[in-house]
Design an enzyme around this catalytic site. Sequence first.
Site, PDB file in Angstrom:
ATOM      1  N   HIS A 176      22.378  67.297-103.064  1.00 48.01           N
ATOM      2  CA  HIS A 176      23.760  67.776-102.909  1.00 48.01           C
ATOM      3  C   HIS A 176      24.154  67.955-101.438  1.00 48.01           C
ATOM      4  O   HIS A 176      25.101  68.663-101.133  1.00 48.01           O
ATOM      5  CB  HIS A 176      23.968  69.093-103.670  1.00 48.01           C
ATOM      6  CG  HIS A 176      23.992  68.914-105.157  1.00 48.01           C
ATOM      7  ND1 HIS A 176      23.949  69.967-106.052  1.00 48.01           N
ATOM      8  CD2 HIS A 176      24.078  67.804-105.932  1.00 48.01           C
ATOM      9  CE1 HIS A 176      23.990  69.504-107.293  1.00 48.01           C
ATOM     10  NE2 HIS A 176      24.060  68.194-107.245  1.00 48.01           N
ATOM     11  N   GLN A 196      18.913  70.989-105.239  1.00 47.58           N
ATOM     12  CA  GLN A 196      20.359  70.990-105.403  1.00 47.58           C
ATOM     13  C   GLN A 196      20.982  71.886-104.340  1.00 47.58           C
ATOM     14  O   GLN A 196      22.193  71.924-104.196  1.00 47.58           O
ATOM     15  CB  GLN A 196      20.732  71.565-106.775  1.00 47.58           C
ATOM     16  CG  GLN A 196      20.139  70.818-107.942  1.00 47.58           C
ATOM     17  CD  GLN A 196      20.360  71.567-109.243  1.00 47.58           C
ATOM     18  OE1 GLN A 196      21.413  71.498-109.841  1.00 47.58           O
ATOM     19  NE2 GLN A 196      19.352  72.282-109.688  1.00 47.58           N
TER      20      GLN A 196
END
Length: 247
Positions: free
Chosen positions: A121, A103
């Site tokens: 992300h 992430q």
Amino acid sequence: MSLKNIDKAVKLIKNSSKTMVLTGAGISTESGIPDFRSPNTGLWENIDPMEALSTPVLRRDPEKFYKEGFNILLDMTHAKPNKAHKALAELERLGYIKGIITQNIDNLHYMAGSKYILEVHGNTREGYCTSCGDVVDLNVLTTKVNNGEIPPICDNCKGILRPNVVLFGDMLPEEFNIAMREVETSDLLIVIGSSLMVAPVNYLPQMAKRLVIINMGPTAMDRFADVKIEEKAGDTLEAIIEKLTEE
Ligand code: NAD
């Protein structure tokens, strides 16, 4: 450190024919990048990242985005990988993990030498044009912003450039679909340094056949874990490598 839990995690890794790792902001705190939710030091304490790093602010108030959110991103680009990032690169090299779903947007798994990384992300290496899709180095955006060009403009088509980071309000990239397939076809998922509060990434631990969580503090998915280790990521991963390679 609870050696019993380290032994359990090592056993799960040894018995797994395919293991994926999911990392969050907590793996990079030892590199000096604050996470979002650690008490007193997390970014939430000083600024609301859900606003500063959001698509509505990028579109409606680019001055605010490039003064606040963009600087959070730039701060990350000076960090260096720590022993947890290096241990994961080593686990991949030794064949114990297939790869990393992260992430994080701080590029530290790349810098540590990991090869198979799914950045669900985005990253802070690149920007792209929202009109023609042209991908540029993030430095191109930084130079333009420092010269007062806000928002920065694409040299090819005069569209608006933006960082290649998933902002609050954005869709997730194709990497997330690949990440779901990797977890579905794995025997084990190891989560490191994530509160697992952010959807849809926090669905991944629920899809895992076996689950190890290494996180200081509670996570939203602790009840699904076969093993939970409440210790620092770097020390824990070094202890796991030592056990895995001691025979
Ligand atoms: P989070 O801040 O919600 O949770 C981090 C967790 O890690 C916390 O529970 C904290 O107690 C734990 N932790 C902190 N230091 C640790 C250590 N040394 N060892 C083990 N655990 C430790 O982070 P999240 O779940 O990743 O969600 C935040 C979102 O913000 C993510 O989507 C991420 O993209 C983004 N973010 C990224 C960065 C980065 O790229 N480094 C930094 C901040 C936020």
